[in-house]
Design an enzyme around this catalytic site. Structure first.
Site, mmCIF file in Angstrom:
data_model
loop_
_atom_site.group_PDB
_atom_site.id
_atom_site.type_symbol
_atom_site.label_atom_id
_atom_site.label_comp_id
_atom_site.label_asym_id
_atom_site.label_seq_id
_atom_site.Cartn_x
_atom_site.Cartn_y
_atom_site.Cartn_z
ATOM 1 N N HIS A 19 -0.722 59.866 8.782
ATOM 2 C CA HIS A 19 -1.840 60.557 9.113
ATOM 3 C C HIS A 19 -2.041 62.023 9.633
ATOM 4 C CE1 HIS A 19 -2.934 58.452 12.361
ATOM 5 N NE2 HIS A 19 -3.549 57.300 11.600
ATOM 6 N N HIS A 22 -0.357 60.252 13.766
ATOM 7 C CA HIS A 22 0.841 60.504 13.996
ATOM 8 C C HIS A 22 1.477 61.473 13.769
ATOM 9 C CE1 HIS A 22 0.291 56.761 10.827
ATOM 10 N NE2 HIS A 22 -0.042 56.322 12.218
ATOM 11 N N CYS A 127 -4.703 39.080 17.736
ATOM 12 C CA CYS A 127 -4.576 39.830 17.162
ATOM 13 C C CYS A 127 -3.643 40.616 16.037
ATOM 14 C CB CYS A 127 -5.599 41.020 17.371
ATOM 15 S SG CYS A 127 -5.490 42.797 16.880
ATOM 16 N N CYS A 130 -2.898 44.244 16.380
ATOM 17 C CA CYS A 130 -1.935 44.232 17.210
ATOM 18 C C CYS A 130 -0.689 44.347 17.972
ATOM 19 C CB CYS A 130 -3.010 44.109 19.298
ATOM 20 S SG CYS A 130 -4.363 44.943 18.697
ATOM 21 N N CYS A 144 -11.322 42.225 19.052
ATOM 22 C CA CYS A 144 -9.898 42.635 19.350
ATOM 23 C C CYS A 144 -10.847 43.676 19.668
ATOM 24 C CB CYS A 144 -9.161 42.988 17.786
ATOM 25 S SG CYS A 144 -7.572 44.003 18.981
ATOM 26 N N HIS A 147 -9.227 47.214 17.300
ATOM 27 C CA HIS A 147 -9.483 47.083 15.895
ATOM 28 C C HIS A 147 -10.743 46.487 16.280
ATOM 29 C CE1 HIS A 147 -5.112 47.560 16.251
ATOM 30 N NE2 HIS A 147 -5.168 48.594 16.038
ATOM 31 N N LYS A 294 -11.873 56.570 15.860
ATOM 32 C CA LYS A 294 -10.102 56.715 15.359
ATOM 33 C C LYS A 294 -9.829 56.571 13.827
ATOM 34 C CE LYS A 294 -6.491 54.521 17.156
ATOM 35 N NZ LYS A 294 -5.336 53.975 16.524
ATOM 36 N N LYS A 297 -7.513 52.682 9.157
ATOM 37 C CA LYS A 297 -7.786 52.871 6.745
ATOM 38 C C LYS A 297 -8.988 52.473 6.664
ATOM 39 C CE LYS A 297 -3.885 50.156 6.122
ATOM 40 N NZ LYS A 297 -2.127 49.422 5.583
#
Ligand code: MSP
Length: 505
Positions: A19, A22, A127, A130, A144, A147, A294, A297
């Site tokens: 995405h 990245h 997690c 992570c 977490c 996340h 952020k 997904k």
């Protein structure tokens, strides 16, 4: 022998599709690599995929394929995305490759020989996203902190890396290498972690099979982060070619703030333990947020690079992220903001300069570009802009480098508006004005080439230069290089204006 410059991106998890987050790191590393190549340095640029660990094993299971097949499939998507974005990486590392197994084995043996690896029983809150343990107090409402997902209770026998032994050595390294972590705010963050006290960390798992076995105890596989970080060594020849490795190491790493602790604390300590010099720099950037959040997904707010390339073109895409998101802090992405920046900087500022100059050269100079004035004021400005851009690229600040470059375009447009060569009679005055504007276009082609390589090459072609600015290099950036007497082509707009959504006019 030119200086060597070895630059890396993080290796991307094959659990996710590529995405724009990245792409941001990768395009930045690419532009930086291109700048250093143009500066005549010997550059190696590495990117790749992180293919081991529980997350990948589970994703593969969910999709009913083997982890190898799953890794293969997603890794290919990254390679395709980078091809689309004109990424000039010299190598693409996959952690499932044999050369990487060799390197992981070698560094593990080296750390063990140094007495820094120990077997212990471990129990903790894990997690999976992570691939890391948390203490109760680090959790946010039981989840977490990164996340926001539940953690799992894990209990196993693990090999540990004795990170706690490295507190003083790391502090000393930071002290003697103030440029190690950039920007400065991120350096302070890393120092904060170290000063807060370092815990030994587990480097193996018995609960999973998808990974590199611990060489002296194959019932364990190497913890994904120990494995992943080692990719930077593999990609430089560690374990396969000592001479290569000595030439390229130490590396310059680019990474996001979420993986700062691994790169700026664990990694230099692992290297010290193995008798290898820590990285030259770690440049840490913030997140690209969409609607203030952020991308993930779970929130379904991920944007694929190809979707934006369809509307803005490859160089439009690259330019936007390099210019609009300063390297360091978080930044918000919006489609409207991207249209506005594209129209202002590319369609208007740069695109107009090129089309105006070529139109007036056709009308007043018979289509043949005149030479610049060696004493032009724009020559003085060019030298200043070059220094600002060079310093910014050297410090991985593409947005500042491009801002400087675009100030030169702005100055050339202002000069044209003042002189109004389209109203003049053909003659030496018109030639002087247009020669200066053509010279600015030539130099902008060089300075902007790391960001917009094909458009920069097209600018050079249209103003009659037979070569590519990326190949010509920065040596050619001094004022007065446009020879004059070249045919200038009046072409279609380089960056067509964009109206509403996806409507390139
Ligand atoms: N596999 C590890 C890295 C191992 S490196 C030895 C990993 N992979 S990742 O795919 O999750 O993230 C890779 C990089 O993408 C990180 O630098 C991360 O910060 C970056 N980004 C992921 N989402 C991002 C944004 N929304 N914005 C900017 N960068 C982001 O972590």
């Amino acid at each position: 022998m030119p200086d060597s410059y070895y630059v890396t991106t993080p290796i991307y998890y094959v659990t996710d599709a590529p995405h724009i987050g990245h792409a941001y790191t990768t395009v930045t590393a690419d532009a930086v690599a291109r700048w250093h190549r143009m500066a005549g340095e010997d550059v190696r640029f590495l990117t790749g995929t992180d293919e081991h660990g529980l997350k990948v094993q589970r994703s593969a299971e969910e999709h009913g394929v083997t982890p190898q097949e799953w890794a293969e499939r997603t890794s290919r998507r990254y390679e395709e995305a980078w091809e689309l974005l004109d990424i000039s990486n010299d190598d693409f590392i996959r952690t499932t490759e044999p050369r990487h197994h060799t390197a992981v084995t070698k560094i593990l043996e080296a750390c063990r020989a140094n007495g820094d690896i120990e077997l212990r029983r471990y129990e903790g809150l894990y997690c999976v996203s992570c691939e890391g343990y948390y203490t109760e107090s680090e959790l946010v409402e039981g989840n977490c902190p990164i996340h926001h997902r539940p953690v799992e209770h894990m209990e196993e026998e693990n090999y540990f890396f004795l990170l706690s032994r490295y507190e003083d050595r790391l502090l000393e390294w930071y002290e003697t290498h103030p440029e190690f972590v950039r920007p400065r705010s991120r350096r302070n963050e890393a120092l904060g972690f170290i000063r807060g006290g370092l815990q030994d960390f587990s480097i193996s798992r018995t609960s999973i099979t998808w990974g590199v076995p611990i060489p002296w105890d194959p019932s364990h596989v190497t913890y994904v982060w120990f494995d992943a970080l080692t990719n930077y060594l593999t990609g430089a020849g560690y374990g396969s070619d000592d001479e290569e490795f000595a030439h390229w190491w130490p590396a310059v790493h680019l990474l996001g703030k979420d993986i700062l602790r691994f790169h700026c604390v664990y990694w230099p300590a692992m290297l010290m333990s193995a008798g290898i010099e820590p990285p030259r720099n770690a440049y840490v950037h913030g997140f690209l947020l969409v609607g203030g959040e952020k991308m993930s997904k779970t929130t379904l707010n991920q944007i694929a690079p190809a979707d934006l390339v369809a509307d803005f073109g490859v160089d439009g895409f690259r330019y936007h992220f390099l210019r609009n998101q300063p390297f360091g802090p978080d930044g918000d992405f919006s489609y409207e903001g991207m249209v506005a920046r594209y129209n202002a900087d590319l369609a208007n500022n740069l695109g107009n300069l090129l089309s105006r100059v070529s139109t007036v050269v056709a009308r007043k100079c018979g289509g043949v570009g005149p030479a610049p004035d060696p004493g032009s004021e724009l020559g003085v400005l060019t030298a200043e802009v070059f220094d600002r851009a060079a310093n910014a690229w050297a410090d991985v600040q593409p947005s500042a480098a491009l801002e400087a470059t675009w100030s030169l375009i702005g100055a050339a447009n202002a000069m044209l508006e003042k002189a109004e060569p389209w109203k003049m009679e053909p003659g030496p005055e018109v030639d002087r004005v247009l020669g200066d504007a053509l010279e600015v276009l030539r130099i902008v082609g060089l300075l902007a080439a790391p960001a917009i390589p094909s458009s920069a090459a097209e600018i050079w072609r249209r103003i009659g230069l037979g070569s590519d600015p990326s190949a010509a290099g920065l040596e050619a950036a001094g004022w007065g290089g446009y020879p004059g007497g070249l045919e200038v082509e009046k072409g279609k707009p380089l960056f067509p204006r964009i109206g509403g959504r996806g409507n390139r006019s």
